[in-house]
Design a protein around this motif. Structure first.
Motif, mmCIF file in Angstrom:
data_model
loop_
_atom_site.group_PDB
_atom_site.id
_atom_site.type_symbol
_atom_site.label_atom_id
_atom_site.label_comp_id
_atom_site.label_asym_id
_atom_site.label_seq_id
_atom_site.Cartn_x
_atom_site.Cartn_y
_atom_site.Cartn_z
ATOM 1 N N PHE A 272 31.906 36.015 35.026
ATOM 2 C CA PHE A 272 31.949 36.448 36.420
ATOM 3 C C PHE A 272 33.295 36.119 37.079
ATOM 4 O O PHE A 272 33.533 36.494 38.216
ATOM 5 N N GLN A 273 34.149 35.369 36.347
ATOM 6 C CA GLN A 273 35.478 35.065 36.877
ATOM 7 C C GLN A 273 36.545 35.997 36.296
ATOM 8 O O GLN A 273 37.739 35.748 36.426
ATOM 9 N N ALA A 274 36.080 37.071 35.635
ATOM 10 C CA ALA A 274 37.035 38.028 35.068
ATOM 11 C C ALA A 274 37.880 38.616 36.185
ATOM 12 O O ALA A 274 37.382 38.893 37.285
ATOM 13 N N PRO A 275 39.179 38.776 35.950
ATOM 14 C CA PRO A 275 40.089 39.225 37.023
ATOM 15 C C PRO A 275 39.772 40.622 37.543
ATOM 16 O O PRO A 275 40.134 40.958 38.676
ATOM 17 N N GLN A 276 39.105 41.469 36.726
ATOM 18 C CA GLN A 276 38.827 42.824 37.203
ATOM 19 C C GLN A 276 37.678 42.862 38.201
ATOM 20 O O GLN A 276 37.451 43.885 38.854
ATOM 21 N N LEU A 277 36.939 41.761 38.317
ATOM 22 C CA LEU A 277 35.851 41.726 39.283
ATOM 23 C C LEU A 277 36.386 41.346 40.653
ATOM 24 O O LEU A 277 37.303 40.532 40.772
ATOM 25 N N PRO A 278 35.822 41.914 41.702
ATOM 26 C CA PRO A 278 36.310 41.600 43.053
ATOM 27 C C PRO A 278 35.885 40.200 43.483
ATOM 28 O O PRO A 278 34.941 39.625 42.950
ATOM 29 N N PHE A 279 36.615 39.682 44.461
ATOM 30 C CA PHE A 279 36.253 38.386 45.035
ATOM 31 C C PHE A 279 35.020 38.569 45.912
ATOM 32 O O PHE A 279 34.942 39.483 46.731
ATOM 33 N N VAL A 280 34.039 37.705 45.711
ATOM 34 C CA VAL A 280 32.797 37.763 46.477
ATOM 35 C C VAL A 280 32.564 36.395 47.083
ATOM 36 O O VAL A 280 32.685 35.370 46.397
ATOM 37 N N SER A 281 32.241 36.384 48.346
ATOM 38 C CA SER A 281 31.999 35.108 49.022
ATOM 39 C C SER A 281 30.728 34.471 48.489
ATOM 40 O O SER A 281 29.918 35.103 47.807
ATOM 41 N N THR A 282 30.563 33.211 48.814
ATOM 42 C CA THR A 282 29.380 32.488 48.324
ATOM 43 C C THR A 282 28.103 32.953 49.002
ATOM 44 O O THR A 282 27.005 32.719 48.498
ATOM 45 N N GLN A 283 28.204 33.609 50.127
ATOM 46 C CA GLN A 283 27.033 34.159 50.812
ATOM 47 C C GLN A 283 27.295 35.640 51.138
ATOM 48 O O GLN A 283 27.478 36.020 52.295
ATOM 49 N N PRO A 284 27.308 36.465 50.079
ATOM 50 C CA PRO A 284 27.654 37.877 50.299
ATOM 51 C C PRO A 284 26.471 38.672 50.863
ATOM 52 O O PRO A 284 25.319 38.271 50.765
ATOM 53 N N THR A 285 26.809 39.795 51.423
ATOM 54 C CA THR A 285 25.800 40.790 51.801
ATOM 55 C C THR A 285 25.790 41.862 50.715
ATOM 56 O O THR A 285 26.806 42.531 50.492
ATOM 57 N N LEU A 286 24.659 41.966 50.023
ATOM 58 C CA LEU A 286 24.567 42.894 48.897
ATOM 59 C C LEU A 286 23.781 44.141 49.308
ATOM 60 O O LEU A 286 22.761 44.057 50.000
ATOM 61 N N GLU A 287 24.268 45.290 48.866
ATOM 62 C CA GLU A 287 23.582 46.564 49.075
ATOM 63 C C GLU A 287 23.429 47.255 47.720
ATOM 64 O O GLU A 287 24.379 47.310 46.941
ATOM 65 N N ILE A 288 22.243 47.739 47.452
ATOM 66 C CA ILE A 288 21.990 48.502 46.220
ATOM 67 C C ILE A 288 21.622 49.928 46.625
ATOM 68 O O ILE A 288 20.613 50.154 47.305
ATOM 69 N N LEU A 289 22.455 50.863 46.231
ATOM 70 C CA LEU A 289 22.271 52.264 46.591
ATOM 71 C C LEU A 289 21.850 53.052 45.351
ATOM 72 O O LEU A 289 22.495 52.958 44.299
ATOM 73 N N VAL A 290 20.770 53.805 45.468
ATOM 74 C CA VAL A 290 20.275 54.643 44.371
ATOM 75 C C VAL A 290 20.324 56.095 44.833
ATOM 76 O O VAL A 290 19.817 56.431 45.911
ATOM 77 N N SER A 291 20.930 56.953 44.039
ATOM 78 C CA SER A 291 21.018 58.376 44.383
ATOM 79 C C SER A 291 20.675 59.217 43.156
ATOM 80 O O SER A 291 20.805 58.762 42.018
ATOM 81 N N ASP A 292 20.219 60.444 43.413
ATOM 82 C CA ASP A 292 19.844 61.357 42.327
ATOM 83 C C ASP A 292 20.371 62.739 42.676
ATOM 84 O O ASP A 292 20.228 63.194 43.822
ATOM 85 N N ASN A 293 20.967 63.410 41.691
ATOM 86 C CA ASN A 293 21.498 64.743 41.958
ATOM 87 C C ASN A 293 20.396 65.794 42.064
ATOM 88 O O ASN A 293 20.645 66.931 42.439
ATOM 89 N N ASN A 294 19.168 65.416 41.694
ATOM 90 C CA ASN A 294 18.030 66.325 41.858
ATOM 91 C C ASN A 294 17.390 66.024 43.211
ATOM 92 O O ASN A 294 16.763 64.981 43.388
ATOM 93 N N PRO A 295 17.526 66.901 44.176
ATOM 94 C CA PRO A 295 17.011 66.605 45.521
ATOM 95 C C PRO A 295 15.491 66.557 45.592
ATOM 96 O O PRO A 295 14.931 66.140 46.609
ATOM 97 N N ASN A 296 14.813 66.983 44.515
ATOM 98 C CA ASN A 296 13.352 67.023 44.547
ATOM 99 C C ASN A 296 12.709 65.737 44.057
ATOM 100 O O ASN A 296 11.489 65.598 44.123
ATOM 101 N N LEU A 297 13.531 64.817 43.534
ATOM 102 C CA LEU A 297 12.980 63.567 43.005
ATOM 103 C C LEU A 297 13.438 62.389 43.855
ATOM 104 O O LEU A 297 14.460 62.437 44.517
#
Length: 297
Positions: A272-297
């Motif tokens: 998790f300390q890999a340089p390609q990962l962004p810096f994240v604070s110890t108390q981050p606000t996390l958002e999980i977004l789920v999307s589907d290209n099929n508008p019917n599902l």
């Protein structure tokens, strides 16, 4: 020699030629003799279905005093319901026959001449009766449903049922089923429609369902029935429609944001300390977004 008494012109004689006299010990003469019978019967085609029986009429000729025409009324299983109707012509009420129990009948005529053996002639026979409701599922609305849909799309259709018969029907039971690619049948709709007036009375049921669970080849079947007498043409009580549902092959996309910044996917052996990962604070606000290209599902 073969002959017929009183008919010398029908005598047939066979003699072996002289050249074969010493060799031929037997001469065979074959023939098929025809004889007139004293009586014979004929049976009508199936009559009905009927919701109420009215009368039987027949007309024929009996030139000789010994000639006789007798009529029997039979149930569909050949049980005799009315017998001993006789005379070259006549009429008989059938109102005593319960059309609910016997919606179809046969007539049987016996033609007799025990002396001259020349049969009397039955020229015609007929039955008058009240017909039955004749339901038909209007296939045009179901036929308007596209035959190919993307998984998750909804199907909707109004399905009219029409009574083309001369009498009103009892309340109509409508049922819609779907047979999927695995031959599993699912009931999509059961509905009770009103009693339909004769000669074009109609009522409509509505079908709506999602194709999410029905990918592949499907068969939609609509059926309409009543508890009344059997119909003359039951085949038009059913309408079918093929439906192919194209399976959604693209999985949903998942995006994780930490304090509004996207977090790239990581693997189990990645630090998790890999340089390609962004810096994240110890108390981050996390958002999980789920999307589907099929508008019917």
């Amino acid at each position: 020699m073969k002959t017929r008494k009183g008919h010398s012109g029908e005598t047939v004689e066979r003699v072996s030629p002289p050249s074969e006299a010493d060799e031929v010990n037997e001469i065979n003469l074959g023939s098929e003799s025809s004889f007139s019978h004293a009586s014979g019967t004929t049976i009508s085609s199936r009559i009905g279905p009927a919701s109420d029986w009215d009368s039987l009429r027949w007309s024929g000729t009996a030139p000789d005093a010994e000639d006789m025409i007798s009529i029997d009324v039979l149930a569909a299983d050949s049980t005799v319901l009315i017998d001993n109707l006789s005379g070259p012509s006549g009429e008989r009420s059938l109102s005593a026959i319960d059309a609910q129990e016997h919606p179809r009948l046969h007539f049987r005529a016996t033609l007799t001449d025990s002396t001259s053996r020349t049969a009397p002639q039955l020229n015609e026979w007929s039955a008058s009766y009240m017909g039955v409701p004749e339901l038909a599922v209007d296939p045009s609305r179901l036929g308007a449903v596209p035959d190919t849909l993307l998984q998750g799309e909804r199907v909707s259709a109004s399905i009219p049922v029409v009574n083309f018969g001369p009498v009103a029907s009892t309340p109509v039971r409508a049922r819609v089923t779907l047979q999927d690619a695995s031959n599993t049948t699912t009931t999509l709709l059961t509905d009770t429609l009103s009693a339909l007036a004769p000669n074009g009375g109609r009522d409509t049921t509505s079908l709506a369902f999602s194709t999410t669970e029905f990918s592949g080849n499907n068969l939609i079947t609509v059926e309409a029935n009543t508890d009344g007498p059997p119909e003359r043409l039951p085949s038009n009580n059913t309408s079918v429609r093929n439906l192919f549902v194209e399976q959604d092959q693209t999985p949903p996309a998942v995006q994780v944001l930490a304090n509004g910044r996207e977090v790239p996917p990581t693997f189990e052996d990645e630090s998790f300390q890999a340089p390609q990962l962004p810096f994240v604070s110890t108390q981050p606000t996390l958002e999980i977004l789920v999307s589907d290209n099929n508008p019917n599902l």
